[in-house]
Write an enzyme that holds these catalytic residues in place. Structure first.
Site, mmCIF file in Angstrom:
data_model
loop_
_atom_site.group_PDB
_atom_site.id
_atom_site.type_symbol
_atom_site.label_atom_id
_atom_site.label_comp_id
_atom_site.label_asym_id
_atom_site.label_seq_id
_atom_site.Cartn_x
_atom_site.Cartn_y
_atom_site.Cartn_z
ATOM 1 N N ARG A 154 -15.245 42.345 -15.566
ATOM 2 C CA ARG A 154 -13.916 42.830 -15.932
ATOM 3 C C ARG A 154 -13.791 42.715 -17.444
ATOM 4 N NH1 ARG A 154 -9.944 37.671 -14.558
ATOM 5 N NH2 ARG A 154 -11.271 36.132 -15.565
ATOM 6 N N GLU A 173 -5.961 39.493 -20.713
ATOM 7 C CA GLU A 173 -6.827 38.728 -21.621
ATOM 8 C C GLU A 173 -7.792 39.617 -22.402
ATOM 9 O OE1 GLU A 173 -8.629 35.507 -19.382
ATOM 10 O OE2 GLU A 173 -6.876 34.277 -19.725
ATOM 11 N N CYS A 181 -21.154 50.183 -29.088
ATOM 12 C CA CYS A 181 -21.681 51.483 -28.661
ATOM 13 C C CYS A 181 -21.549 52.511 -29.788
ATOM 14 C CB CYS A 181 -20.943 51.954 -27.411
ATOM 15 S SG CYS A 181 -19.287 52.545 -27.758
ATOM 16 N N CYS A 197 -17.991 53.182 -30.800
ATOM 17 C CA CYS A 197 -17.467 52.124 -31.671
ATOM 18 C C CYS A 197 -18.016 52.287 -33.088
ATOM 19 C CB CYS A 197 -17.785 50.745 -31.098
ATOM 20 S SG CYS A 197 -16.708 50.326 -29.709
ATOM 21 N N GLU A 213 -0.240 31.877 -17.499
ATOM 22 C CA GLU A 213 -1.125 31.293 -16.481
ATOM 23 C C GLU A 213 -1.422 29.830 -16.796
ATOM 24 O OE1 GLU A 213 -4.878 33.293 -16.009
ATOM 25 O OE2 GLU A 213 -3.995 35.280 -16.168
ATOM 26 N N LYS A 246 -13.107 31.567 -5.887
ATOM 27 C CA LYS A 246 -12.631 30.949 -4.641
ATOM 28 C C LYS A 246 -12.409 29.444 -4.783
ATOM 29 C CE LYS A 246 -17.166 30.865 -2.363
ATOM 30 N NZ LYS A 246 -17.887 31.506 -3.501
HETATM 31 C C1 GLA Z 1 -7.937 33.982 -16.681
HETATM 32 C C2 GLA Z 1 -7.587 35.300 -16.034
HETATM 33 C C3 GLA Z 1 -7.256 35.189 -14.596
HETATM 34 C C4 GLA Z 1 -8.150 34.193 -13.894
HETATM 35 C C5 GLA Z 1 -8.063 32.877 -14.596
HETATM 36 C C6 GLA Z 1 -8.872 31.804 -13.924
HETATM 37 O O1 GLA Z 1 -6.910 33.372 -17.319
HETATM 38 O O2 GLA Z 1 -6.569 35.979 -16.708
HETATM 39 O O3 GLA Z 1 -7.396 36.466 -14.017
HETATM 40 O O4 GLA Z 1 -9.450 34.665 -13.906
HETATM 41 O O5 GLA Z 1 -8.560 33.035 -15.887
HETATM 42 O O6 GLA Z 1 -8.773 30.580 -14.624
HETATM 43 ZN ZN ZN Z 2 -17.739 50.851 -27.694
#
Ligand code: GLA
Ligand code: ZN
Length: 666
Positions: free
Chosen positions: A107, A146, A153, A156, A302, A351
């Protein structure tokens, strides 16, 4: 900004069957959870193919949460690419530092300069805003997730050349800024510019042959992702003119210039994941930094209710620890407390990450009970602390350009890491309960009595004047070794260190020694007392400053290591070597005294005491983070604890993780 303290967090009902949703609603309500962050990683779900959008499930989620009166934090889902998009348009994926074009995976994986990514991201954000923007339960927009990492690339590279052209106008200016005569790297065509990764001038990720170029690349990547943020924000704004828009930041994360980012965000939010051994002062500093970005209260987007999964040792939060940590967050400026996440994942790499509802799937857990207790308390606290402010007279400079440039330096020591240096200075003020603002290099300094700028390696245009003006008018400045060395392009300010700060500090640093681990020198004060010092040792000459301590050993014994210079109505302390804790507190005590700053309470205590000022009263947050019990300070006796309604009594003790929020009329 909000009507109540948002209490909730990331919620992924799409990963669960519907019966579970209903159960969740009951559990959350009983825990006084009033907010949920949804759609963070659902791009592939809501846009299963290029031409197909399917909001049916998200509609159901939003309906359910709206019915239950939740404040919904709506994410735009662009933090993770859908597989179909990468397959069809490989350019949306990133090319890494080694020059490898990524296939689908992970991600936070989009190339920020891919026009295809930009088009799709802007479109989905707009579609979401069009669909949900008028729902009064949408309390906040959460763009992507985040932001971070970088890409190397061809898109860029092209965008970097455009960025450079805008900045430097001519190749002569660029060659001069990057000092390209060095190793004959002169470029005669914009297309000759190669990205500073492993295939170019980068050296093993963290180092570089041309810091000027690499610092510019960091600025460029930060700007590129900021453009991504702005683009989604503007798409949302077409349909929703009011709801605040944020993205979740990561404290002292190195990759993005958060001061620049904050200017584009309605409210700062961040994710706080200290490890089992992170000092509480480091956590507090990050909160203060996040508050400092806009000089306003922030959202805690978070934190884990119990444990992480991705650290080396993911210890449980001890009973009461999550509660104390949450109040610390509010004490330092948060107006929300949100968790990652509300229900623990069944599969994949998170998990083992803690959540409000564990795998057992019940409310009969310690973690749930603690979440419930805090929920009850925050509900009772109501909105009284919302929007309340800090009135710090101590400013500590934090600057991403300096962070990058200092850590790119080849020499004098590999142990010179930016955040660690700043933390040492912060800790002194934290331990004594001074309220501190973390400030950018271009902050308005007038409101501060003391400005601390450790390792101010890069002194950009205008800073010298601003600092001289501050001290001239009576301010106290503390700065250190490795300051005033380079300009904004990482070229040395010629004529002797600390360059533009030389007059202000009243010293000339002729040489800089580096001490290996285990080696140290000593700083000898006038009263003959000695403290240890090390890491780097400036060999300096007085040019108007007074020496407060001298080196005790080596061929430079007798040369000044700590100086004080009177400048206008103020003073400048220059610290020439990394002092041990005792030496540093001695120095900062003198400086704080000169500045006439006082801590939140006059008494010394092992408790953390912070103050937020509301309209007609102040709230003192008193927290015990230490194992040992501690007595409530005398000046806080007889004050009402808004958590219990009781008045504090003389001799009353706080055990580890105990918290009091005392309302004081002043
Ligand atoms: C980050 C992400 C969340 C999750 C947490 C786990 O802060 O934004 O999606 O993955 O870490 O600690
Ligand atoms: Zn790029």
């Amino acid at each position: 900004m909000f009507q109540r303290i948002l209490y909730g967090g990331d919620y992924n009902p799409n990963q669960w069957p519907r019966e579970v949703w209903e159960q969740d609603m009951r559990y959350f309500k009983n825990a006084h959870i009033n907010s949920a962050t949804v759609n963070v990683f659902s791009w592939a779900k809501i846009q299963p193919a290029e031409e197909i959008y399917d909001f049916s499930e998200l509609d159901d989620i939003v309906d359910m949460l709206s019915r239950e009166g939740y404040d919904i934090v709506m994410a735009t889902s662009t933090g993770a690419l859908p597989a179909w998009m990468v397959k069809r348009y490989p350019e949306v994926a990133r090319t890494d530092y080694e020059g490898r074009a990524h296939k689908f995976g992970h991600r936070h994986n989009a190339c920020p300069n891919s026009p295809v990514f930009q088009k799709f991201a802007a479109k989905i954000a707009g579609k979401l805003a069009e669909r949900y923007g008028s729902n009064p339960h949408i309390a906040c927009w959460h763009v992507s997730n985040e932001y971070g990492g970088e890409c190397y690339c061809e898109n860029c590279a092209k965008a970097f050349r455009v960025w450079l052209r805008e900045k430097y106008k001519t190749l002569e200016a660029l060659n001069a800024a990057w000092n390209m005569e060095f190793w004959g790297h002169i470029v005669y065509d914009w297309d000759e510019i190669v990205l500073p990764n492993a295939l170019g001038d980068g050296i093993g990720w963290e180092k570089t042959a041309f810091a000027g170029m690499s610092v510019d690349y960091r600025r460029f990547i930060s700007d590129s992702m900021l453009d991504n943020f702005k683009m989604e924000r503007d798409s949302i704004r077409k349909f929703d003119r009011e709801t605040p828009i944020t993205t979740n930041l990561m404290g002292t994360y190195k990759g993005l210039d958060y001061f620049k980012w904050a200017k584009e965000m309605d409210i700062v939010s961040w994710d706080n994941y200290p490890a089992y051994d992170t000092p509480w002062s480091s956590v507090a500093m990050r909160h203060d930094l996040m508050r400092g970005l806009k000089g306003q209260p922030f959202m805690l987007m978070e934190q884990t209710p119990s444990q992480q999964n991705w650290q080396a040792y993911n210890s449980l939060k001890r009973p009461g620890q999550m509660r104390a940590q949450s109040y610390q967050t509010i004490a330092h400026g948060a107006d929300t407390i949100q968790f990652f996440q509300l229900r623990r994942s069944k599969g994949a790499c998170e998990k083992f990450h803690g959540a409000v509802i564990a795998h057992a799937g019940t409310d009969r857990t310690r973690v749930y009970r603690e979440v419930e207790q805090l929920g009850r308390e925050l509900e009772a606290l109501g909105n009284r602390t919302l929007g309340s402010v800090h009135d710090s007279r101590v400013g500590i400079v934090f600057d991403w350009d300096n962070y990058w440039a200092l850590e790119y330096t080849s020499g004098p020591s590999v142990r010179l890491t930016y955040v660690e240096q700043i933390e040492q200075y912060y800790r002194f003020f934290y331990d004594r309960n001074y309220s501190v603002d973390m400030i950018p290099v271009d902050a308005a300094l007038d409101r501060y009595k003391i400005v601390v700028a450790p390792v101010l390696y890069m002194v950009k245009e205008g800073m010298r004047e601003a600092l001289e003006d501050f001290v001239q008018k009576g301010g106290v400045l503390v700065t250190t070794y490795m300051s005033g060395i380079v300009d904004q392009s990482d070229n040395v300010h010629l004529g002797g260190y600390p360059g533009p700060l030389r007059k202000l500090a009243g010293v000339w640093v002729e040489e800089i020694d580096a001490l290996a681990p285990g080696q140290y020198n000593e700083a000898v004060f006038a009263d003959k007392s000695r403290v240890k010092c090390g890491l780097v040792c400036d060999l300096m000459h007085l040019e108007g400053a007074q020496s407060l301590a001298e080196y005790g050993n080596d061929f430079y014994a007798g040369m000044p290591v700590l100086t004080k210079n009177a400048f206008g109505k103020g003073f400048v302390y220059y610290v020439g070597s990394e002092l041990d804790a005792e030496g540093l507190s001695r120095t900062l005590r003198m400086a704080a005294e000169d500045a006439g700053v006082s801590p939140v309470i006059p008494e010394e205590t092992g408790l953390e005491v912070s103050r937020r000022r509301a309209k007609d009263c102040s709230y003192y947050f008193v927290i015990n983070f230490r194992k040992e019990e501690a007595e409530i300070p005398a000046c806080l006796v007889g004050k009402t604890d808004v958590l219990t309604g009781r008045q504090t009594e003389a001799g009353e003790k706080l055990s580890q993780y105990d918290v009091k929020i005392l309302q004081v009329k002043e």
